[in-house]
Design a protein around this motif. Structure first.
Motif, PDB file in Angstrom:
ATOM      1  N   GLU A 215       0.845  -1.194   0.000  1.00 41.28           N
ATOM      2  CA  GLU A 215       0.000   0.000   0.000  1.00 41.28           C
ATOM      3  C   GLU A 215       0.882   1.246   0.000  1.00 41.28           C
ATOM      4  O   GLU A 215       1.718   1.418   0.890  1.00 41.28           O
ATOM      5  CB  GLU A 215      -0.901  -0.003   1.241  1.00 41.28           C
ATOM      6  N   ILE A 216       0.695   2.109  -0.996  1.00 39.94           N
ATOM      7  CA  ILE A 216       1.448   3.361  -1.054  1.00 39.94           C
ATOM      8  C   ILE A 216       0.862   4.336  -0.032  1.00 39.94           C
ATOM      9  O   ILE A 216      -0.304   4.703  -0.118  1.00 39.94           O
ATOM     10  CB  ILE A 216       1.414   3.975  -2.470  1.00 39.94           C
ATOM     11  N   LEU A 217       1.683   4.728   0.932  1.00 39.25           N
ATOM     12  CA  LEU A 217       1.235   5.663   1.973  1.00 39.25           C
ATOM     13  C   LEU A 217       1.498   7.107   1.572  1.00 39.25           C
ATOM     14  O   LEU A 217       0.789   8.018   1.983  1.00 39.25           O
ATOM     15  CB  LEU A 217       1.941   5.359   3.299  1.00 39.25           C
ATOM     16  N   GLY A 218       2.541   7.322   0.790  1.00 41.56           N
ATOM     17  CA  GLY A 218       2.894   8.667   0.352  1.00 41.56           C
ATOM     18  C   GLY A 218       3.829   8.599  -0.829  1.00 41.56           C
ATOM     19  O   GLY A 218       4.566   7.633  -1.001  1.00 41.56           O
ATOM     20  N   GLN A 219       3.792   9.637  -1.672  1.00 41.85           N
ATOM     21  CA  GLN A 219       4.680   9.683  -2.830  1.00 41.85           C
ATOM     22  C   GLN A 219       4.889  11.129  -3.258  1.00 41.85           C
ATOM     23  O   GLN A 219       4.208  12.039  -2.778  1.00 41.85           O
ATOM     24  CB  GLN A 219       4.112   8.864  -3.978  1.00 41.85           C
TER      25      GLN A 219
ATOM     26  N   LEU B  51       2.133  12.322   4.145  1.00 39.29           N
ATOM     27  CA  LEU B  51       3.332  11.548   3.821  1.00 39.29           C
ATOM     28  C   LEU B  51       3.813  11.756   2.385  1.00 39.29           C
ATOM     29  O   LEU B  51       4.682  11.034   1.907  1.00 39.29           O
ATOM     30  CB  LEU B  51       3.071  10.049   4.067  1.00 39.29           C
ATOM     31  N   ASN B  52       3.243  12.728   1.691  1.00 42.95           N
ATOM     32  CA  ASN B  52       3.690  13.019   0.327  1.00 42.95           C
ATOM     33  C   ASN B  52       4.958  13.872   0.328  1.00 42.95           C
ATOM     34  O   ASN B  52       5.307  14.496   1.325  1.00 42.95           O
ATOM     35  CB  ASN B  52       2.583  13.721  -0.467  1.00 42.95           C
TER      36      ASN B  52
ATOM     37  N   ASP C 157      12.157  12.908   7.918  1.00 41.84           N
ATOM     38  CA  ASP C 157      10.973  13.434   8.605  1.00 41.84           C
ATOM     39  C   ASP C 157       9.707  12.687   8.187  1.00 41.84           C
ATOM     40  O   ASP C 157       8.830  12.398   9.012  1.00 41.84           O
ATOM     41  CB  ASP C 157      10.814  14.936   8.323  1.00 41.84           C
ATOM     42  N   LYS C 158       9.603  12.362   6.890  1.00 39.75           N
ATOM     43  CA  LYS C 158       8.434  11.621   6.393  1.00 39.75           C
ATOM     44  C   LYS C 158       8.434  10.188   6.916  1.00 39.75           C
ATOM     45  O   LYS C 158       7.384   9.632   7.249  1.00 39.75           O
ATOM     46  CB  LYS C 158       8.412  11.634   4.861  1.00 39.75           C
ATOM     47  N   LEU C 159       9.622   9.597   6.984  1.00 43.34           N
ATOM     48  CA  LEU C 159       9.723   8.229   7.517  1.00 43.34           C
ATOM     49  C   LEU C 159       9.290   8.182   8.983  1.00 43.34           C
ATOM     50  O   LEU C 159       8.565   7.274   9.394  1.00 43.34           O
ATOM     51  CB  LEU C 159      11.158   7.718   7.386  1.00 43.34           C
ATOM     52  N   LYS C 160       9.748   9.159   9.754  1.00 43.00           N
ATOM     53  CA  LYS C 160       9.355   9.223  11.180  1.00 43.00           C
ATOM     54  C   LYS C 160       7.838   9.308  11.309  1.00 43.00           C
ATOM     55  O   LYS C 160       7.234   8.656  12.158  1.00 43.00           O
ATOM     56  CB  LYS C 160       9.989  10.455  11.837  1.00 43.00           C
ATOM     57  N   LYS C 161       7.230  10.117  10.433  1.00 43.96           N
ATOM     58  CA  LYS C 161       5.781  10.288  10.452  1.00 43.96           C
ATOM     59  C   LYS C 161       5.081   8.974  10.092  1.00 43.96           C
ATOM     60  O   LYS C 161       4.067   8.601  10.698  1.00 43.96           O
ATOM     61  CB  LYS C 161       5.399  11.386   9.457  1.00 43.96           C
TER      62      LYS C 161
END
Length: 342
Positions: A158-162, A211-212, A258-262
């Motif tokens: 599942e794509i969470l962000g891109q 998460l984009n 930062d996005k990974l932490k989120k």
């Protein structure tokens, strides 16, 4: 063919590297890559030239992969190939070749999503790296893609962000071009960054939801910064190259981390795997190793040869699909836009 004695010939031709690999089950026997140097003089990949070079390279590359693996084509169980995403002209060469060879050998044909392959490259049997345990978060970072994916099993992602505009690899390469560095400039930024001060110059981090990702604004701010400083001092780049590169790399890595932490906070999943060409970047590798200690993550970083585009990663998906009997028909076509969970 016994399910524990599977030979996969894999073909990768999504961009400007022609690659063929042979896997025996999940173990790589060969992984041959022909890199196209012709694009360097243009400062980027020229799609028409890429597809022509694939046509020239594909037969010798496949021949070499079989020779290195010490097997005959009649021993093959199936042909796996990159269906997409990628450059349509390049994909067509690999797709057509794979279809023809599978038809001629009367063996199954297996289509592979290039981005799924970057993630599943972690499951190639090698002595240096351990394999992720499901579920895990994958961050795919390359010249054309930037994604955070929740991987529940081999075929449920599942794509969470891109990225909503440019990919992280493009941000590295375009920044290098602004600095007058040759193509591909991403590895050169990494090289000079290791000698510089990452906090010498401040660049803004894009404000983009959840998460984009977005990198177009960062590229613009770097361009304006360099133009402004070189007006004041024509030698600004040469006198500060290491610090500029270190500051650019620091900013990009901060955006990714930062996005990974989120994503970890939202999912509760603390297993992190990276993939794609930019995962060869030393700064990203170091930051992930530090995050392992600091945040209690378990991080998985692929060997360098599985980071950039290569056929071994296509082969491991081929092997996993073969075991499940997931085959493609002869009417399958290349797909320039091909979503990971399609």
């Amino acid at each position: 063919m016994e399910k524990n004695n599977i030979y996969i010939l894999a073909i990768e031709s999504s961009c400007d590297d022609t690659s063929a690999a042979v896997l025996h089950n999940n173990k790589m026997l060969s992984n041959v890559v022909a890199t196209q140097k012709i694009h360097e003089e243009f400062g980027g990949v020229v799609p028409e030239l890429a597809s022509r070079a694939h046509q020239q390279n594909i037969v010798p590359v496949v021949h070499q992969a079989l020779a290195k693996a010490k097997i005959d084509k009649k021993d093959l169980s199936a042909i796996a190939f990159t269906r997409g995403p990628g450059l349509m002209g390049s994909l067509l060469v690999g797709t057509s070749f794979a279809k023809s060879l599978a038809l001629g050998l009367h063996i199954p044909l297996i289509e592979v999503n290039h981005m799924q392959a970057h993630i599943l490259a972690h499951f190639i049997d090698n002595t240096t790296n351990s394999m992720p345990v499901f579920p895990f978060l994958a961050m795919t970072i390359s010249g054309g893609h930037t994604q955070i994916v929740l991987v529940k099993n081999y075929f449920d992602m599942e794509i969470l962000g891109q990225t909503i505009d440019d990919a992280v690899g493009e941000a590295f390469d375009k920044s290098a071009k602004i600095l007058g560095l040759p193509y591909p400039g991403g590895p050169l930024i990494d090289k000079y960054a290791q000698l510089g001060n990452p906090k010498a110059f401040l660049f803004p981090k894009p404000k983009v939801g959840d998460l984009n990702f977005s990198f177009s604004g960062l590229k613009t701010s770097i361009l304006y910064f360099i133009q402004r400083e070189t007006l004041k001092n024509p030698n600004f780049i040469s006198e500060n190259l290491n610090d500029i590169c270190a500051s650019i790399q620091y900013t990009i890595i901060k955006i990714l981390l930062d996005k990974l932490k989120k994503a970890v906070a939202q999912t509760g999943v603390k297993q992190i795997a990276i993939g794609g060409g930019v995962s060869a970047n030393s700064g990203i590798r170091n930051v992930l190793k530090e995050a392992e200690k600091k945040h209690g993550w378990k991080t998985y970083i692929p060997p360098f040869e599985f980071c950039t585009d290569n056929a071994a990663m296509i082969g491991i998906v081929g092997y996993l699909k073969y075991k499940e009997g997931i085959f493609s028909e002869q009417d399958v076509t290349a797909k320039a836009r091909y979503v990971i969970n399609e």
